[in-house]
Design a protein around this motif. Structure first.
Motif: not given
Ligand SMILES: [Zn+2]
Length: 180
Positions: A38-45, A76-83, A134-143
């Motif tokens: 299962e896609c972990v992001f779809c699962n989180e959604a 954080l990961l910022v991403l669409p709900v859709r796969h 397969d499920h695009l996502h932006w990374h935001i990493i505080p430094r």
């Protein structure tokens, strides 16, 4: 009870070359090596921000998930709900909402963590380094200044001053009231 001197003990088969420390909590890190069906992001959604997962925001077809394996505190990961695996497969509404959410997430991290800078980026496609292509996502990493030490470089191990649950608690209120 007499001891059988000829009996082969487990130590003969598995020589104790080093101390063995059982750490069952590490199992969750080993488990990730086995690909999930299962896609972990779809699962989180599906769990959503009120669930037991790491999704902290889900509205307007976009969401924010706290990275389970953060490179730094507040990752954080910022991403669409859709796969969707390609940026061009997003519709206008999703693309605009994603851009808005990216900016708002940066603002929230800024106010909650006061980092010295942030890395924003997307690995688009498997060869570009996407772990879940397969499920695009932006990374935001505080430094923070001096946050890179030799551990992450040589051992891919990093000590985080904050647990995922603590990150969730710190960010939850701001994302809960966020409107795009
Ligand atoms: Zn997915």
């Amino acid at each position: 009870m007499t001891e059988n001197k000829n009996k082969i003990s487990i130590e003969d088969i598995w020589p104790q070359e080093r101390d063995y420390i059982s750490r069952p909590e590490r199992l969750k890190y080993i488990r990730k090596l086995i690909p999930s069906e299962e896609c972990v992001f779809c699962n989180e959604a599906r769990l959503g921000p009120e669930g037991k997962g790491l999704c902290i925001y889900r509205k307007h077809g976009v969401m924010v998930v706290i990275n389970k394996y953060p490179y730094n505190t507040g990752h954080l990961l910022v991403l669409p709900v859709r796969h969707v695996g390609n940026l061009w497969d997003l519709n206008e509404q999703e693309y605009n909402a994603l851009s808005q959410l990216l900016r708002k997430s940066v603002e929230i991290l800024e106010s909650v963590y006061q980092p010295h800078g942030m890395n924003l980026g997307m690995n688009h496609g498997k060869v570009a380094g996407a772990g879940i292509p397969d499920h695009l996502h932006w990374h935001i990493i505080p430094r923070w200044s001096g946050d890179t030490n030799f551990f992450p470089l040589i051992a891919e191990t990093k000590v985080h001053p904050e647990t995922l649950e603590q990150s969730y608690e710190r960010l939850h209120a701001d994302f809960n009231k966020l409107e795009l």
